[in-house]
Design a protein around this motif. Structure first.
Motif, PDB file in Angstrom:
ATOM      1  N   HIS A  94       0.809  -1.223   0.000  1.00 24.38           N
ATOM      2  CA  HIS A  94       0.000   0.000   0.000  1.00 24.38           C
ATOM      3  C   HIS A  94       0.843   1.273   0.000  1.00 24.38           C
ATOM      4  CE1 HIS A  94      -3.574  -2.460   0.759  1.00 24.38           C
ATOM      5  NE2 HIS A  94      -2.712  -3.217   1.418  1.00 24.38           N
ATOM      6  N   TYR A  95       1.965   1.245   0.730  1.00 19.61           N
ATOM      7  CA  TYR A  95       2.720   2.482   0.898  1.00 19.61           C
ATOM      8  C   TYR A  95       4.147   2.394   0.372  1.00 19.61           C
ATOM      9  CZ  TYR A  95      -1.489   3.140   3.500  1.00 19.61           C
ATOM     10  OH  TYR A  95      -2.818   3.194   3.835  1.00 19.61           O
ATOM     11  N   GLY A  96       4.467   1.264  -0.277  1.00 20.53           N
ATOM     12  CA  GLY A  96       5.683   1.203  -1.089  1.00 20.53           C
ATOM     13  C   GLY A  96       7.016   1.216  -0.371  1.00 20.53           C
ATOM     14  N   GLN A  97       7.053   0.913   0.914  1.00 18.86           N
ATOM     15  CA  GLN A  97       8.365   0.826   1.552  1.00 18.86           C
ATOM     16  C   GLN A  97       9.063  -0.450   1.095  1.00 18.86           C
ATOM     17  OE1 GLN A  97       7.012   1.512   5.697  1.00 18.86           O
ATOM     18  NE2 GLN A  97       8.843   2.778   5.847  1.00 18.86           N
ATOM     19  N   ALA A  98       9.951  -0.330   0.121  1.00 18.41           N
ATOM     20  CA  ALA A  98      10.664  -1.471  -0.458  1.00 18.41           C
ATOM     21  C   ALA A  98      11.918  -0.953  -1.142  1.00 18.41           C
ATOM     22  CB  ALA A  98       9.779  -2.199  -1.466  1.00 18.41           C
ATOM     23  N   VAL A  99      13.053  -1.499  -0.757  1.00 20.08           N
ATOM     24  CA  VAL A  99      14.331  -1.129  -1.385  1.00 20.08           C
ATOM     25  C   VAL A  99      15.080  -2.401  -1.759  1.00 20.08           C
ATOM     26  CG1 VAL A  99      14.494   1.024  -0.048  1.00 20.08           C
ATOM     27  CG2 VAL A  99      15.586  -1.063   0.818  1.00 20.08           C
ATOM     28  N   PHE A 100      16.014  -2.294  -2.665  1.00 24.63           N
ATOM     29  CA  PHE A 100      16.762  -3.491  -3.050  1.00 24.63           C
ATOM     30  C   PHE A 100      18.167  -3.154  -3.512  1.00 24.63           C
ATOM     31  CE2 PHE A 100      16.809  -3.313  -7.718  1.00 24.63           C
ATOM     32  CZ  PHE A 100      15.764  -2.458  -8.024  1.00 24.63           C
ATOM     33  N   GLU A 101      18.940  -4.194  -3.772  1.00 25.71           N
ATOM     34  CA  GLU A 101      20.262  -4.061  -4.382  1.00 25.71           C
ATOM     35  C   GLU A 101      20.415  -5.101  -5.480  1.00 25.71           C
ATOM     36  OE1 GLU A 101      22.933  -2.141  -4.419  1.00 25.71           O
ATOM     37  OE2 GLU A 101      21.788  -0.721  -3.196  1.00 25.71           O
ATOM     38  N   GLY A 102      21.354  -4.860  -6.356  1.00 25.19           N
ATOM     39  CA  GLY A 102      21.716  -5.845  -7.374  1.00 25.19           C
ATOM     40  C   GLY A 102      23.213  -6.055  -7.289  1.00 25.19           C
ATOM     41  N   MET A 103      23.634  -7.319  -7.136  1.00 27.54           N
ATOM     42  CA  MET A 103      25.059  -7.646  -7.020  1.00 27.54           C
ATOM     43  C   MET A 103      25.288  -8.905  -7.839  1.00 27.54           C
ATOM     44  SD  MET A 103      25.068  -7.587  -2.829  1.00 27.54           S
ATOM     45  CE  MET A 103      26.842  -7.660  -2.633  1.00 27.54           C
ATOM     46  N   LYS A 104      26.560  -9.240  -8.050  1.00 26.34           N
ATOM     47  CA  LYS A 104      26.851 -10.508  -8.715  1.00 26.34           C
ATOM     48  C   LYS A 104      28.004 -11.227  -8.035  1.00 26.34           C
ATOM     49  CE  LYS A 104      25.313  -9.930 -13.513  1.00 26.34           C
ATOM     50  NZ  LYS A 104      25.819  -9.678 -14.896  1.00 26.34           N
ATOM     51  N   ALA A 105      27.937 -12.570  -8.070  1.00 20.65           N
ATOM     52  CA  ALA A 105      29.074 -13.392  -7.656  1.00 20.65           C
ATOM     53  C   ALA A 105      29.614 -14.088  -8.905  1.00 20.65           C
ATOM     54  CB  ALA A 105      28.644 -14.419  -6.613  1.00 20.65           C
ATOM     55  N   TYR A 106      30.942 -14.203  -8.966  1.00 19.86           N
ATOM     56  CA  TYR A 106      31.635 -14.759 -10.133  1.00 19.86           C
ATOM     57  C   TYR A 106      32.518 -15.920  -9.678  1.00 19.86           C
ATOM     58  CZ  TYR A 106      30.495  -9.959 -11.392  1.00 19.86           C
ATOM     59  OH  TYR A 106      29.849  -8.773 -11.587  1.00 19.86           O
ATOM     60  N   LYS A 107      32.639 -16.966 -10.488  1.00 18.62           N
ATOM     61  CA  LYS A 107      33.525 -18.085 -10.156  1.00 18.62           C
ATOM     62  C   LYS A 107      34.712 -18.094 -11.112  1.00 18.62           C
ATOM     63  CE  LYS A 107      31.805 -22.026  -8.434  1.00 18.62           C
ATOM     64  NZ  LYS A 107      30.971 -23.259  -8.459  1.00 18.62           N
ATOM     65  N   ASP A 108      35.917 -18.141 -10.551  1.00 19.47           N
ATOM     66  CA  ASP A 108      37.103 -18.138 -11.420  1.00 19.47           C
ATOM     67  C   ASP A 108      37.498 -19.569 -11.797  1.00 19.47           C
ATOM     68  OD1 ASP A 108      38.595 -19.224  -9.350  1.00 19.47           O
ATOM     69  OD2 ASP A 108      39.519 -17.308  -8.785  1.00 19.47           O
ATOM     70  N   ASP A 109      38.592 -19.710 -12.555  1.00 18.90           N
ATOM     71  CA  ASP A 109      38.996 -21.031 -13.051  1.00 18.90           C
ATOM     72  C   ASP A 109      39.430 -21.978 -11.936  1.00 18.90           C
ATOM     73  OD1 ASP A 109      38.366 -20.357 -15.587  1.00 18.90           O
ATOM     74  OD2 ASP A 109      40.398 -19.776 -16.176  1.00 18.90           O
ATOM     75  N   GLN A 110      39.756 -21.386 -10.772  1.00 15.23           N
ATOM     76  CA  GLN A 110      40.148 -22.237  -9.631  1.00 15.23           C
ATOM     77  C   GLN A 110      38.952 -22.519  -8.716  1.00 15.23           C
ATOM     78  OE1 GLN A 110      42.250 -19.403 -10.538  1.00 15.23           O
ATOM     79  NE2 GLN A 110      43.180 -21.000 -11.827  1.00 15.23           N
ATOM     80  N   ASP A 111      37.761 -22.269  -9.215  1.00 21.75           N
ATOM     81  CA  ASP A 111      36.530 -22.503  -8.431  1.00 21.75           C
ATOM     82  C   ASP A 111      36.375 -21.584  -7.222  1.00 21.75           C
ATOM     83  OD1 ASP A 111      35.073 -24.375  -9.882  1.00 21.75           O
ATOM     84  OD2 ASP A 111      36.303 -26.024  -9.140  1.00 21.75           O
ATOM     85  N   GLU A 112      37.127 -20.513  -7.226  1.00 27.05           N
ATOM     86  CA  GLU A 112      36.939 -19.532  -6.156  1.00 27.05           C
ATOM     87  C   GLU A 112      35.799 -18.597  -6.550  1.00 27.05           C
ATOM     88  OE1 GLU A 112      38.357 -19.660  -3.402  1.00 27.05           O
ATOM     89  OE2 GLU A 112      40.394 -20.447  -3.584  1.00 27.05           O
ATOM     90  N   VAL A 113      35.023 -18.197  -5.551  1.00 25.67           N
ATOM     91  CA  VAL A 113      33.886 -17.310  -5.801  1.00 25.67           C
ATOM     92  C   VAL A 113      34.217 -15.891  -5.327  1.00 25.67           C
ATOM     93  CG1 VAL A 113      31.460 -16.859  -5.230  1.00 25.67           C
ATOM     94  CG2 VAL A 113      32.240 -19.205  -5.657  1.00 25.67           C
ATOM     95  N   TRP A 114      33.869 -14.913  -6.160  1.00 24.59           N
ATOM     96  CA  TRP A 114      34.216 -13.521  -5.881  1.00 24.59           C
ATOM     97  C   TRP A 114      32.997 -12.618  -5.964  1.00 24.59           C
ATOM     98  CZ3 TRP A 114      39.294 -12.718  -4.591  1.00 24.59           C
ATOM     99  CH2 TRP A 114      40.206 -13.728  -4.937  1.00 24.59           C
ATOM    100  N   LEU A 115      33.027 -11.596  -5.121  1.00 22.99           N
ATOM    101  CA  LEU A 115      32.044 -10.522  -5.226  1.00 22.99           C
ATOM    102  C   LEU A 115      32.766  -9.258  -5.694  1.00 22.99           C
ATOM    103  CD1 LEU A 115      30.182 -11.150  -1.864  1.00 22.99           C
ATOM    104  CD2 LEU A 115      29.211 -11.477  -4.147  1.00 22.99           C
ATOM    105  N   PHE A 116      32.010  -8.292  -6.188  1.00 20.35           N
ATOM    106  CA  PHE A 116      32.582  -7.048  -6.692  1.00 20.35           C
ATOM    107  C   PHE A 116      32.066  -5.887  -5.853  1.00 20.35           C
ATOM    108  CE2 PHE A 116      32.521  -3.459  -9.785  1.00 20.35           C
ATOM    109  CZ  PHE A 116      33.881  -3.417 -10.071  1.00 20.35           C
ATOM    110  N   ARG A 117      32.937  -5.307  -5.063  1.00 20.44           N
ATOM    111  CA  ARG A 117      32.629  -4.123  -4.253  1.00 20.44           C
ATOM    112  C   ARG A 117      31.335  -4.270  -3.426  1.00 20.44           C
ATOM    113  NH1 ARG A 117      34.150   1.259  -7.650  1.00 20.44           N
ATOM    114  NH2 ARG A 117      34.748   1.896  -5.558  1.00 20.44           N
ATOM    115  N   PRO A 118      31.199  -5.395  -2.708  1.00 23.88           N
ATOM    116  CA  PRO A 118      29.936  -5.624  -1.980  1.00 23.88           C
ATOM    117  C   PRO A 118      29.677  -4.587  -0.887  1.00 23.88           C
ATOM    118  CG  PRO A 118      31.587  -7.210  -1.288  1.00 23.88           C
ATOM    119  CD  PRO A 118      32.155  -6.506  -2.494  1.00 23.88           C
ATOM    120  N   ASP A 119      30.758  -3.975  -0.372  1.00 23.84           N
ATOM    121  CA  ASP A 119      30.588  -2.926   0.640  1.00 23.84           C
ATOM    122  C   ASP A 119      29.755  -1.769   0.081  1.00 23.84           C
ATOM    123  OD1 ASP A 119      32.821  -2.798  -1.105  1.00 23.84           O
ATOM    124  OD2 ASP A 119      33.632  -1.101   0.023  1.00 23.84           O
TER     125      ASP A 119
END
Lengths: 356, 356
Positions: free
Chosen positions: A68-93
């Motif tokens: 009814h009053y629209g209080q809703a916020v969000f973010e969009g982020m991505k996680a990436y997997k490198d060739d060594q199977d390590e998972v990375w985020l980009f500037r999550p702070d």
């Protein structure tokens, strides 16, 4: 991420995984979700015990304030997997700080840093198999907050849910994008909340965008609501203009999202030796530059596509096409950012953050 | 209402009523709901079979578009019971047309007129016992539409729910209301959707209102986002100013809600012989009038309170108190409208519509 602050997250694992039902070579952006979700309730003035549970529907009262009053916020982020199977985020702070900035403007409670990072870390560890290797593949991460208090009186909710859901994604291709420069409709007001990643900033764009679609444009570049003389942002992307060898983008304001990709593009461009001007940009300046063949590129920046080249634009009935460049700033800058995101080049900025 | 168009509404009655649990002499506005709700789904390009079911929670996917992109509109209406136990609505056609106007601006499908009126009629008949007699008592009716398609990509939803919920209400008293005239924050942009009763128009007001609260004001009167020189609306109310014997209110625009009570106040005031000016109003004009003792009244108009007198206002640090009048326009106009609503006086306008 934040190894030394371990939060007590209650985890209920999914009994079976849906992963084998998913065709990872044929994903529609944002339509398939992983096995788990992070969820944390705010009530009685504080955030309750965070939990990770199987991805599932929410039970919502029809009078919940978000409807009814629209209080809703969000973010969009991505996680990436490198060739060594390590998972990375980009500037999550950056995403963490921005969701709280968005929340504050909508009178919603800020979310604790350790809940955010520990929740994200543990969720990604549980659903790590959903992150596929290979340039372009990623896991799109959607943190969001919604007002859940019941009652149809227009006042800030006293109850909220902070949720993180994740959706596997392939390289984002928005198709050929031509944009209409807005001359009547507006996205946000001075003194409003256009800078916030708030649900209410999106719904109002769909109808004007549908009108632009009918004229052959895929998106709208919004202009200031007062004069429509100054270029602002594209609603889901910040916008850059290359005139001659200079890259120009407008300053952030209370009407414009402080994009994480935007600020990364500015930094990378400068370090590539490109002159970047951050200043108000008049529509007439862009049209003049197009007429004089000095307008070399327009591109949007955002999490989904990193950089989205814009092939042409329209303004008040006139249309311009941009030249096709071999050595575009768009592709050079995009490749640098992708290299950092996928751990294929050195990250001198400290933007890449390992999930462990 | 619309007797000749009978829609096939599937009705599932509540097994037991909650009505005996409710203290009707101690109701908090919008917090208690009746036994039933009307609900109709939009999918595959059309509205499906409308239903009335026991009031219940909604099962919503966390990726439902309403949570992320804010496609949500609503209406506020009231039903009144007269001394003969007849139930009346007030200008329901206005609400019907406005919710569709709101929907269209947010790229949401319009709702069929016969579904709206038959749904409302049948719902009110089922829950008629929740409408209490007596001046001030009413049933607050909340039709709303939310986007339910799953998926976190920023595009219009292809699925929606149209819902009506009802909440018994006593005479609405907002307490003593003093308002702050906005000089920095804004409610809506030219070319935006401020005229729509959309969820996204409310969330952004809470934070600036909380700042005003700290200065001793209960509400904010919004000004134009460009110059802050012109008075617009109060967010949940349109606003009227009485200078001398004239009543002044600003024209509607794409930034201002076309209030049903607003237009009723204008009509009733004119017929009471009051001169009503509908024109842009500068903040400085109101301040000048206050200084010269010509500012007699300020009041808000809206469905919840009909008319809400405003006792004082503040602007850029200065504060003004309004005189206390015996024969205020506010009370005269309010009593006329209430008389029409409760069927105690003649309705020469045809605003009162019987539920049968």
């Amino acid at each position: 991420m934040e190894k030394d602050t371990v939060v007590n997250i209650k985890i209920e694992k999914a009994e079976t995984s849906k992963i084998n039902e998913v065709d990872f070579s044929n994903l529609s952006f944002g339509s398939v979700f992983t096995d788990h979700m992070f969820i944390c309730d705010f009530k009685n003035g504080s955030w309750q015990e965070p939990t990770i549970i199987p991805y599932q529907k929410l039970s919502m009262d029809p009078s919940a304030k978000v409807f009814h009053y629209g209080q809703a916020v969000f973010e969009g982020m991505k996680a990436y997997k490198d060739d060594q199977d390590e998972v990375w985020l980009f500037r999550p702070d950056e995403n963490f700080h921005r969701i709280n900035k968005s929340s504050a403007r909508l009178a919603m409670p800020e979310f604790p840093e350790e809940y955010f990072f520990d929740g994200l870390n543990q969720l990604l560890k549980l659903d790590k198999q959903w992150i596929k290797k290979g340039f372009g593949n990623s896991l799109y991460i959607r943190p969001f907050v919604i007002a859940t208090e019941t009652g149809v009186s227009a006042s800030p909710s006293t109850e909220y849910k902070f949720i993180i859901i994740c959706s596997p994604a392939q390289a984002y291709y928005a198709g050929e994008v031509r944009v209409k420069i807005a001359d009547h409709y507006s996205r946000s007001a001075s003194g409003g909340f256009g800078f916030a990643k708030a649900a209410g900033n999106y719904a109002g764009q769909f109808y004007p965008t549908s009108l632009a679609n009918k004229e052959g444009f895929q998106q709208v570049i919004w202009t200031d609501s007062n004069t429509h003389e100054y270029l602002e942002e594209a609603g889901t992307m910040n916008v850059f203009f290359r005139i001659g060898d200079k890259l120009i983008t407008c300053p952030t304001s209370d009407r414009i999202l402080d994009g994480v990709t935007r600020k990364s593009v500015i930094q990378v461009a400068k370090d590539l030796g490109i002159q970047v001007d951050i200043r108000p940009i008049k529509v007439v300046e862009i049209i003049e530059a197009a007429k004089n063949n000095q307008l070399k590129e327009i591109f949007g920046s955002g999490t989904a596509a990193v950089i989205n080249p814009i092939l042409g634009f329209g303004y008040k009935g006139d249309k311009w096409e941009l030249p096709k460049l071999e050595d575009s700033y768009a592709s050079t800058i995009k490749n640098t950012i992708l290299g950092i995101q996928y751990n294929t080049i050195e990250d001198k900025y400290g933007w890449r953050v390992k999930v462990d």
